[in-house]
Design a protein around this motif. Sequence first.
Motif, short mmCIF file in Angstrom:
data_model
loop_
_atom_site.label_atom_id
_atom_site.label_comp_id
_atom_site.label_asym_id
_atom_site.label_seq_id
_atom_site.Cartn_x
_atom_site.Cartn_y
_atom_site.Cartn_z
N SER A 193 0.76 -1.32 -0.14
CA SER A 193 -0.03 0.04 -0.01
C SER A 193 0.71 1.24 -0.08
CB SER A 193 -0.83 -0.06 1.32
OG SER A 193 -1.59 0.99 1.27
N PHE A 194 0.44 2.21 -0.87
CA PHE A 194 1.24 3.59 -0.86
C PHE A 194 0.23 4.67 -0.81
CE2 PHE A 194 0.98 2.55 -5.29
CZ PHE A 194 0.75 3.49 -5.95
N VAL A 195 0.91 5.85 -0.13
CA VAL A 195 -0.06 7.35 -0.30
C VAL A 195 0.91 8.08 -0.92
CG1 VAL A 195 -0.45 9.18 1.18
CG2 VAL A 195 -0.74 6.66 1.97
N THR A 196 0.36 8.79 -1.90
CA THR A 196 1.07 9.79 -2.87
C THR A 196 0.91 11.23 -2.30
OG1 THR A 196 -0.87 10.08 -4.25
CG2 THR A 196 0.74 8.34 -4.78
N ASP A 197 1.61 12.08 -2.74
CA ASP A 197 1.40 13.47 -2.71
C ASP A 197 -0.09 13.68 -3.53
OD1 ASP A 197 3.63 14.21 -1.19
OD2 ASP A 197 4.67 14.43 -2.94
N HIS A 198 -0.72 14.90 -3.04
CA HIS A 198 -2.04 15.25 -3.35
C HIS A 198 -1.92 16.37 -4.72
CE1 HIS A 198 -6.29 15.16 -3.76
NE2 HIS A 198 -6.45 16.41 -3.62
N LEU A 203 -0.05 9.92 -9.01
CA LEU A 203 -0.25 8.30 -9.07
C LEU A 203 0.31 7.80 -10.16
CD1 LEU A 203 -1.68 5.97 -8.19
CD2 LEU A 203 -3.71 6.49 -9.31
N VAL A 204 0.29 8.41 -11.50
CA VAL A 204 1.22 7.94 -12.29
C VAL A 204 2.51 7.74 -12.17
CG1 VAL A 204 1.78 8.55 -15.05
CG2 VAL A 204 -0.69 8.82 -14.08
N ARG A 255 9.11 3.68 -3.42
CA ARG A 255 9.11 4.32 -2.10
C ARG A 255 9.59 5.88 -2.42
NH1 ARG A 255 9.31 1.77 2.54
NH2 ARG A 255 9.79 -0.15 1.42
N GLU A 256 10.65 5.97 -3.29
CA GLU A 256 11.28 7.28 -3.36
C GLU A 256 10.33 8.50 -3.83
OE1 GLU A 256 14.12 8.48 -2.23
OE2 GLU A 256 14.28 6.51 -1.54
N LEU A 257 9.03 8.05 -4.73
CA LEU A 257 7.87 8.67 -5.41
C LEU A 257 6.73 8.66 -4.51
CD1 LEU A 257 8.59 7.26 -8.87
CD2 LEU A 257 9.16 9.53 -8.04
N THR A 258 6.67 8.47 -3.31
CA THR A 258 5.42 8.37 -2.60
C THR A 258 5.88 9.11 -1.15
OG1 THR A 258 5.78 6.11 -1.87
CG2 THR A 258 4.46 6.17 -3.59
N ARG A 259 4.71 9.34 -0.40
CA ARG A 259 4.85 9.63 1.03
C ARG A 259 4.95 8.49 1.83
NH1 ARG A 259 -0.18 13.23 2.16
NH2 ARG A 259 0.89 13.32 4.11
N GLN A 260 4.35 7.39 1.57
CA GLN A 260 4.44 6.37 2.40
C GLN A 260 4.25 5.09 1.60
OE1 GLN A 260 1.12 6.10 5.17
NE2 GLN A 260 1.97 4.64 6.46
N LEU A 261 4.98 3.93 2.03
CA LEU A 261 4.82 2.63 1.29
C LEU A 261 5.04 1.62 2.28
CD1 LEU A 261 6.21 1.52 -2.06
CD2 LEU A 261 6.75 0.11 -0.01
N ARG A 262 3.90 0.78 2.49
CA ARG A 262 4.10 -0.33 3.24
C ARG A 262 3.87 -1.89 2.56
NH1 ARG A 262 -0.20 -2.02 7.85
NH2 ARG A 262 0.60 -4.03 8.54
N LEU A 263 4.67 -2.86 2.84
CA LEU A 263 4.63 -4.14 2.23
C LEU A 263 3.53 -4.80 3.22
CD1 LEU A 263 8.06 -4.81 1.32
CD2 LEU A 263 6.37 -4.28 -0.09
N PHE A 264 2.72 -5.69 2.57
CA PHE A 264 1.77 -6.80 3.28
C PHE A 264 2.20 -8.19 3.15
CE2 PHE A 264 -1.23 -3.13 2.56
CZ PHE A 264 -1.36 -2.64 4.04
#
Length: 273
Positions: A193-198, A203-204, A255-264
């Motif tokens: 799961s990841f969170v991007t800047d708004h 997302l692209v 990971r460098e392009l997102t605010r947060q990344l988590r592995l499940f």
Amino acid sequence: MTVVGFPGPAGSHSDAATAALLPDAVEAVALPSFVAVVEAAVAAEVEVGVLPIESSLAGPIAETHDLLYDAPLSIIREATLPIRHCVVAPAGAQMDSIRLVRSHPAAFDQCRTLLARWKVRAVAAATTADAAHEVSLHGDPTEAAIASEEAAAAYGLEIIAHDVSDRDAFTRFVAVAPYTRVDGGEGWRTALSFVTDHRPGALVRALGPFAQHGLNLVQLVSRPLPHSHFRYRFDVVLDGHVFDDDVRAALAETRELTRQLRLFGSYAAERER
């Protein structure tokens, strides 16, 4: 020697999924809700939890996605099972006499055609088997449940309509545990799961590394972030193991392009049964 927790009493679809996912489990423990399964797994009251995560008719099961996002658990296995919904009721009940039907919200979603023409009140239950249990306890011939044949047999109900889903339905179930599998091989998947800047294009850009490294995305789900108005995270399932070179490189770049990344976790993909 594994103790497994699943939502719902005997006869629930998750009960059947537990047998498919972990046939050698020493004990299967029925728990009252999805939340209870996650809490039991986190607290080590059970070694593994089983939850439905995706319906072929209704799509992703939001409650499971959100619970896993908040819990220190990983997906370790998956299995896809056919889901055959029936209308079950006390002996002597008829379809035209039913005024109230109980079931899990996902089952209602999978039976929209039936509910659109059937003038009844729909009441949500924790699982389809719980719905059947409640109908059995009430013994009211104007109440019914949408549940499985196994639930009908378990609670002494009659099947008054077979196969009431809109079309053939399958549900993907996952086994979750407080550890991550490090073994691997062909046909594995990785969930994250990841969170991007708004901002435009975020997302692209976040998805770009997966395409550049030739990775197939099996699923992409957006879910609202808690305590944030109209902000979203993105849950992803991709083909490949987290230790594969292409997967590892793509994750590092994302990971460098997102605010947060988590592995499940990574787990072996299974075909429909």
